[in-house]
Design an enzyme around this catalytic site. Structure first.
Site, short mmCIF file in Angstrom:
data_model
loop_
_atom_site.label_atom_id
_atom_site.label_comp_id
_atom_site.label_asym_id
_atom_site.label_seq_id
_atom_site.Cartn_x
_atom_site.Cartn_y
_atom_site.Cartn_z
N GLY A 247 51.15 40.23 33.11
CA GLY A 247 49.91 39.93 33.52
C GLY A 247 49.39 38.54 32.89
N GLU A 289 55.87 43.06 29.63
CA GLU A 289 56.53 42.54 30.74
C GLU A 289 55.91 41.46 31.42
OE1 GLU A 289 55.73 46.26 33.11
OE2 GLU A 289 57.63 47.12 32.06
N PRO A 290 56.20 40.16 30.71
CA PRO A 290 55.57 38.88 31.68
C PRO A 290 56.60 38.61 32.69
CG PRO A 290 56.91 38.42 29.19
CD PRO A 290 56.73 39.99 29.48
N GLY A 291 55.89 38.17 33.85
CA GLY A 291 57.00 37.70 34.72
C GLY A 291 56.33 36.26 35.19
N ARG A 292 55.26 36.19 35.75
CA ARG A 292 54.66 34.83 36.16
C ARG A 292 54.90 33.79 34.96
NH1 ARG A 292 50.63 34.59 39.80
NH2 ARG A 292 50.15 36.73 39.59
N ARG A 329 51.55 32.22 49.09
CA ARG A 329 50.29 32.60 48.17
C ARG A 329 48.96 32.19 48.56
NH1 ARG A 329 50.16 31.90 43.39
NH2 ARG A 329 49.33 33.84 42.93
N TYR A 333 46.56 35.00 49.16
CA TYR A 333 45.44 35.06 47.88
C TYR A 333 44.64 33.89 48.08
CZ TYR A 333 49.49 38.01 46.30
OH TYR A 333 50.75 38.73 46.29
N CYS A 360 54.31 28.41 63.23
CA CYS A 360 53.43 28.44 64.35
C CYS A 360 52.59 29.58 63.94
CB CYS A 360 54.46 28.86 65.61
SG CYS A 360 55.37 27.76 66.19
N GLU A 361 51.70 29.02 63.22
CA GLU A 361 50.26 29.83 62.89
C GLU A 361 49.40 28.83 61.93
OE1 GLU A 361 51.53 33.67 61.70
OE2 GLU A 361 49.87 33.89 60.42
N1 LLP Z 1 54.72 44.96 35.23
C1 LLP Z 1 54.30 45.44 36.19
C2 LLP Z 1 54.48 47.02 36.23
C3 LLP Z 1 53.86 44.70 37.24
O1 LLP Z 1 53.39 45.44 38.30
C4 LLP Z 1 53.78 43.26 37.31
C5 LLP Z 1 53.44 42.57 38.38
C6 LLP Z 1 54.39 42.78 36.09
C7 LLP Z 1 54.82 43.56 35.16
C8 LLP Z 1 54.47 41.11 35.96
O2 LLP Z 1 53.02 40.93 35.81
P1 LLP Z 1 53.12 38.93 35.73
O3 LLP Z 1 53.40 38.94 34.14
O4 LLP Z 1 53.88 38.33 36.66
O5 LLP Z 1 51.34 38.77 36.13
N2 LLP Z 1 52.55 38.68 44.16
C9 LLP Z 1 51.54 38.70 43.25
C10 LLP Z 1 51.76 39.07 41.96
C11 LLP Z 1 51.90 40.57 42.11
C12 LLP Z 1 52.04 41.16 40.59
C13 LLP Z 1 52.29 42.57 40.48
N3 LLP Z 1 52.79 42.97 39.41
C14 LLP Z 1 51.16 37.08 43.05
O6 LLP Z 1 51.90 36.43 43.66
O7 LLP Z 1 50.27 36.73 42.50
#
Ligand code: LLP
Length: 432
Positions: A247, A289-292, A329, A333, A360-361
């Protein structure tokens, strides 16, 4: 000047990781997802070294939902990351790249029977059970194949972090996890502890996404240790794994400020150490758990500008050859993005436009009120910070082909996902 320090300008052209983006558009076509792989690796290393420096006993699991392909899984493996997976498809992709199942954490609020079976079969390291029903079916499944399955339990800690309501996941009104506040979580632990084929190792929570402050994470650590203490006093067991989710925010616009990622790790680790000392709890093995924040700022999307339509007194639409199919996105959002004309990067961004896609939107917009250089058909438009949740949320709406994805490493490009073709579009159609 730019949202990400992967970006620069050379000879009037926008560069990513030092590479001319206009040349990349010519070479690989548009739309194109372009990633600074050096930056992705550097982000991983920053997290891993902060974890080592401030804690020692933990792992960094890349949340693959942000962006995954086989090559990405390989890069994550090379960087010593663990992997957060949320579907059979993500597990399968990672396995294809020989990512060790033992370093995967399998999440999801409604994993299917087949997905659980795949996870048990291939030996996913931790299955994060989302509720009692799932724990029960997993326990039965493990019994049938004679395995003991290691699990974490997902807790909804009731923390309301400041972020868009669609991407908040830790508050009480949530489809995820078992609720802490109403005692459901503590009761569920008692039941899972009795399941013979499951080994409850600890707990997981995820408080939301795109969070800039460090405090909510430190607070989550506190709340979770309190919960683990409650488990200790109720059931006389001390569990030693704590997954605090991801997050950590990224910069989509120049106004947004974030901490260095090491600072988030430090805040979490310090909070944990303080709290554990206070309540005399052995420091748990920590998972984040970093993703973004691993891929977001490292990626951009390149488009070719088509029609430029000015409606005097209203707005100027700049239509590009992609749109909500490669980046939903803004439509979903209202996410902010910054952009520039890559082949005019030296010019002032003094033109206010609405960047529209080709679907087409009417809602197919990438951004409104966006400052770019004066656009003309044929220009290459770059949208920044599109590395996370763009490709992974893309679609074939209007039967549009998904773009290719290219990684740049040491100035060298390589295709990691090839561009879809019309054959891909019809490959699952059954024509009798
Ligand atoms: N761990 C869990 C259990 C999660 O549900 C998520 C994201 C992450 C880690 C990674 O979070 P991050 O570090 O990426 O913020 N589609 C949305 C984001 C949805 C995130 C859902 N869970 C967007 O485009 O902003």
């Amino acid at each position: 000047m730019f949202v990400s320090n992967s970006l620069g300008i050379t000879d009037g052209h926008l560069t990513l990781g030092g590479v001319d983006t206009v040349l990349m558009a010519e070479k690989f076509g548009t739309p194109l997802y372009l990633f600074d792989e050096d930056r992705i690796r550097e982000n991983c290393r920053n997290y891993v070294s902060a974890m080592r420096e401030h804690y020692g006993n933990g792992t960094v699991a890349y949340a693959s939902k942000a962006f995954l392909c086989a090559e990405m899984a390989k890069v994550m493996n090379e960087e010593g990351m663990s992997l957060d997976v949320v579907s059979g498809g993500e597990i399968y992709t990672a396995l294809k790249a020989a990512f060790p199942a033992s370093r995967m954490f399998f999440h999801g609020n409604n994993k299917t029977h087949d997905e659980l079976e795949l996870a048990v079969d291939c030996g996913v390291g931790r299955i994060v059970v989302d509720g009692l029903e799932e724990a029960e079916s997993l326990n039965n499944m493990a019994g049938r194949v004679g395995k003991k399955v290691a699990v974490l339990m997902r807790i909804t800690p009731g923390i309301d972090a400041h972020t868009h309501s669609f991407i908040k996941t830790g508050q009480i009104d949530s489809k995820f996890g078992v609720t802490l506040e109403n005692g459901d979580a503590l009761r569920s632990v008692g039941s899972v502890l009795k399941m013979e084929n499951l080994e409850l190792k600890g707990f997981h929570c995820h408080i939301g996404s795109q969070i800039f402050e460090t405090e909510p994470f430190a607070h989550a650590a506190d709340v979770m240790i309190d919960f683990m203490c409650a488990v200790r006093s109720t059931y006389s067991v001390e569990l030693h794994e704590l997954d605090l989710g991801g997050g950590f925010g990224i910069r989509y616009t120049s106004e947004q400020n974030r901490a260095e990622y090491g600072e988030y790790v430090k805040a979490i680790c310090e909070a944990l150490k303080r709290k554990c000392a206070e309540v005399k709890y052995e420091l748990p093995y920590l998972i984040i758990e970093p993703g973004r924040s691993i891929v977001g700022e490292a990626g951009i999307t390149l488009y070719t500008v088509g029609r430029v339509k000015s409606i005097p007194g209203v707005r100027t639409y700049v239509s590009v050859d992609g749109g909500m199919t490669d980046n939903p996105r803004y439509a979903l959002y209202k996410s902010p993005y910054e952009a520039c004309i890559a082949n005019k990067a030296d010019n002032d961004r003094d033109f206010v436009v609405t960047i529209a896609g080709k679907c087409c939107e009417s809602g197919d917009l990438i951004q409104e009120n966006c400052n770019i250089q004066r656009p003309e058909p044929g220009d290459i438009l770059a949208v920044f910070s599109t590395g996370a949740y763009n490709y992974s949320m893309s679609s074939n709406y209007n039967r549009i082909c998904r773009p290719a994805a290219v990684f740049l490493r040491n100035g060298e490009p390589r295709v990691v996902i090839r561009r879809e073709t019309y054959q891909d579009i019809v490959k699952n159609d059954v024509l009798k």
